[in-house]
Enzyme design. Structure first.
Site, PDB file in Angstrom:
ATOM      1  N   ARG A   1      -8.528  -8.889  16.051  1.00  0.00           N
ATOM      2  CA  ARG A   1      -8.555  -9.442  14.677  1.00  0.00           C
ATOM      3  C   ARG A   1      -9.719  -8.926  13.848  1.00  0.00           C
ATOM      4  NH1 ARG A   1      -6.643 -14.265  17.189  1.00  0.00           N
ATOM      5  NH2 ARG A   1      -4.380 -14.216  17.047  1.00  0.00           N
TER       6      ARG A   1
ATOM      7  N   LYS B   1      -9.361   0.683   1.592  1.00  0.00           N
ATOM      8  CA  LYS B   1      -7.934   0.842   1.892  1.00  0.00           C
ATOM      9  C   LYS B   1      -7.790   1.549   3.228  1.00  0.00           C
ATOM     10  CE  LYS B   1      -5.644   0.926  -2.601  1.00  0.00           C
ATOM     11  NZ  LYS B   1      -4.909   1.743  -3.585  1.00  0.00           N
TER      12      LYS B   1
ATOM     13  N   GLU C   1      -9.483  14.793  -6.708  1.00  0.00           N
ATOM     14  CA  GLU C   1      -9.856  13.381  -6.891  1.00  0.00           C
ATOM     15  C   GLU C   1     -11.128  13.276  -7.752  1.00  0.00           C
ATOM     16  OE1 GLU C   1      -7.884  11.026  -6.104  1.00  0.00           O
ATOM     17  OE2 GLU C   1      -6.681  11.690  -4.389  1.00  0.00           O
TER      18      GLU C   1
ATOM     19  N   LYS D   1     -15.358   5.381  -8.930  1.00  0.00           N
ATOM     20  CA  LYS D   1     -14.505   4.637  -7.985  1.00  0.00           C
ATOM     21  C   LYS D   1     -15.075   3.232  -7.736  1.00  0.00           C
ATOM     22  CE  LYS D   1     -11.624   4.277  -4.244  1.00  0.00           C
ATOM     23  NZ  LYS D   1     -10.706   4.851  -3.308  1.00  0.00           N
TER      24      LYS D   1
ATOM     25  N   GLU E   1      -6.261  -4.425  -5.870  1.00  0.00           N
ATOM     26  CA  GLU E   1      -5.277  -3.768  -6.728  1.00  0.00           C
ATOM     27  C   GLU E   1      -4.276  -4.729  -7.356  1.00  0.00           C
ATOM     28  OE1 GLU E   1      -4.271   0.189  -5.371  1.00  0.00           O
ATOM     29  OE2 GLU E   1      -2.436   0.137  -6.546  1.00  0.00           O
TER      30      GLU E   1
ATOM     31  N   ARG F   1      -7.230  -1.400 -10.538  1.00  0.00           N
ATOM     32  CA  ARG F   1      -7.355  -0.403  -9.465  1.00  0.00           C
ATOM     33  C   ARG F   1      -6.190   0.591  -9.440  1.00  0.00           C
ATOM     34  NH1 ARG F   1      -9.594  -1.087  -3.257  1.00  0.00           N
ATOM     35  NH2 ARG F   1      -9.325   1.096  -2.718  1.00  0.00           N
TER      36      ARG F   1
ATOM     37  N   HIS G   1      -0.714   9.946  -8.644  1.00  0.00           N
ATOM     38  CA  HIS G   1      -0.298   9.756  -7.256  1.00  0.00           C
ATOM     39  C   HIS G   1       1.176   9.371  -7.096  1.00  0.00           C
ATOM     40  CE1 HIS G   1      -4.559  10.046  -6.573  1.00  0.00           C
ATOM     41  NE2 HIS G   1      -4.415   9.897  -5.272  1.00  0.00           N
TER      42      HIS G   1
ATOM     43  N   HIS H   1       2.164  11.856  -4.574  1.00  0.00           N
ATOM     44  CA  HIS H   1       2.505  11.456  -3.199  1.00  0.00           C
ATOM     45  C   HIS H   1       3.909  11.910  -2.838  1.00  0.00           C
ATOM     46  CE1 HIS H   1      -0.545   8.021  -2.218  1.00  0.00           C
ATOM     47  NE2 HIS H   1      -0.963   9.194  -1.817  1.00  0.00           N
TER      48      HIS H   1
ATOM     49  N   HIS I   1      -3.102  17.335  -0.205  1.00  0.00           N
ATOM     50  CA  HIS I   1      -3.066  16.122  -1.029  1.00  0.00           C
ATOM     51  C   HIS I   1      -3.560  16.447  -2.443  1.00  0.00           C
ATOM     52  CE1 HIS I   1      -3.336  11.881  -2.026  1.00  0.00           C
ATOM     53  NE2 HIS I   1      -4.567  12.081  -2.475  1.00  0.00           N
TER      54      HIS I   1
HETATM   55  N1  GLY Z   1      -7.217   6.031  -3.559  1.00  0.00           N
HETATM   56  C1  GLY Z   1      -6.889   5.013  -4.464  1.00  0.00           C
HETATM   57  C2  GLY Z   1      -7.583   3.725  -4.204  1.00  0.00           C
HETATM   58  O1  GLY Z   1      -8.477   3.676  -3.386  1.00  0.00           O
HETATM   59  O2  GLY Z   1      -7.248   2.737  -4.795  1.00  0.00           O
END
Ligand code: GLY
Length: 346
Positions: free
Chosen positions: A115, A137, A179, A219, A229, A233, A240, A244, A259
């Site tokens: 956990r 993330k 990025e 960022k 998010e 965010r 993307h 993506h 990428h």
């Molecule tokens: N790479 C996008 C984010 O971290 O939200």
């Protein structure tokens, strides 16, 4: 004494500087039962030697194959097996030494092991330094869809040492630059200027500490306001939705693209018409055009339908709104996607 972090973000201290010095000081006084380093075959060879002198003597290493195709539940299974073999308890520390794949997957494995155990990110690619390692993330790809299984899990620390950029092939460095450019477009024109002027496709050509600091600052500002998010965010997803999907599509061909190459095309295609030319000119100074076969458009649309931003059946793209740092989610149809891709191909 622990040095002052360059940034602090929801429980993570972010440092930019000399890794052995910062890590040794950071570890002082912490009582981890075990330290395990996750590497891939490349970072084991090229990066672990730089970190080895500051690792505790009994640190264990788990090495996975390199490449996005290994960002899978099967590889997680292999990592968890390693945790079991090394008897990792809840007080263990995992160090993810690698690019986005190692960091995302290691963070995910750490999130659910007993956990949750502590982990730190030691990003070794520009992409991971400026984006993937920051903001908590974590996750893996599933059935060909990128990052669809995952969890928010903040690292205890992120240690960014620009020296690792020396180990990167030019194409990999460029991938991360997409990025950095994204952060410039959404929140820092001065960063765009620095990158454009120094054209840093080689390690020696640039003041990486400044570029990294400015890029990470954008960022951090976004994630600080919206860690899970719910709104702003999504701005970090600029480029993307289409990017993506292109990355997933090209992974199934004999000529996969990185990428960053995918996101670079995505940013051009997702830019509002009023700024598309400016964005394209800037991006195409770094990234050559990639021909997208018209026969692949329906498959690219299929991938876009899996995007995590989509809601109530609508495929949504996140585009910058009012400058700086605001976002608009725009619905897109298959016909519009085809038109945009056709426009890019011209
Ligand atoms: N790479 C996008 C984010 O971290 O939200």
């Amino acid at each position: 004494m622990v040095p002052a972090p360059d940034f602090h973000l929801h429980g993570s201290d972010i440092f930019i500087g000399n890794l052995p010095t910062i890590f040794s000081q950071w570890l002082e006084g912490k009582e981890y039962s075990k330290v395990v380093v996750l590497t891939d075959q490349n970072t084991q060879r090229d990066c672990l030697p730089l970190m080895a002198p500051c690792l505790p003597e009994l640190a264990k290493i788990i090495t996975i194959p390199a490449g996005e195709q290994h960002k899978s539940l099967q590889t997680c299974d292999y990592i968890w097996n390693g945790f079991l073999e090394h008897h990792l308890d809840r007080k263990a520390l995992l160090i993810n030494l690698g690019g986005g794949v190692v960091g995302d997957m290691g963070g995910f494995c750490a999130a659910v092991w007993k956990r949750g155990i502590d982990f730190i990110q030691v990003p070794t690619t520009l992409l991971a330094m400026t984006d993937a390692a920051i903001g908590g993330k974590t996750g893996v790809d599933y059935q060909g869809v990128k990052n669809i299984i995952g969890a928010f899990n903040a690292p205890a620390a992120v240690l960014v040492d620009p020296l690792f950029l020396q180990t990167l092939p030019e194409r990999e460095l460029l991938s991360g630059l997409a990025e950095v450019l994204k952060h410039g477009f959404i929140g820092d024109p001065e960063l765009l200027e620095i990158v454009t002027k120094s054209h840093p496709t080689k390690w020696e050509h640039s003041d990486w500490t400044t570029i990294l600091h400015k890029s990470i600052a954008v960022k951090v500002k976004v994630v600080d306001q919206d860690p899970f998010e719910k709104g702003l965010r999504a701005l970090l997803n600029f480029g993307h939705s289409i990017g993506h999907a292109l990355e997933s599509y090209f992974l199934t061909t004999n000529s996969p693209i990185t990428h960053g190459e995918a996101i670079a095309i995505g940013m051009i295609c997702e830019s509002p018409k009023t700024s598309r030319k400016r964005v394209a000119d800037l991006i195409q100074a770094f990234f050559p055009k990639v021909a997208i076969p018209e026969s692949a458009f329906p498959e690219i649309w299929q991938y876009m339908q899996q995007d995590k931003k989509n809601s109530s059946g609508a495929v949504l793209m996140a585009v910058p709104d009012e400058y700086p740092l605001s976002v608009k989610l725009i619905p897109v149809t298959e016909t519009q996607l085809h038109e945009t891709l056709r426009g890019y191909n011209v």
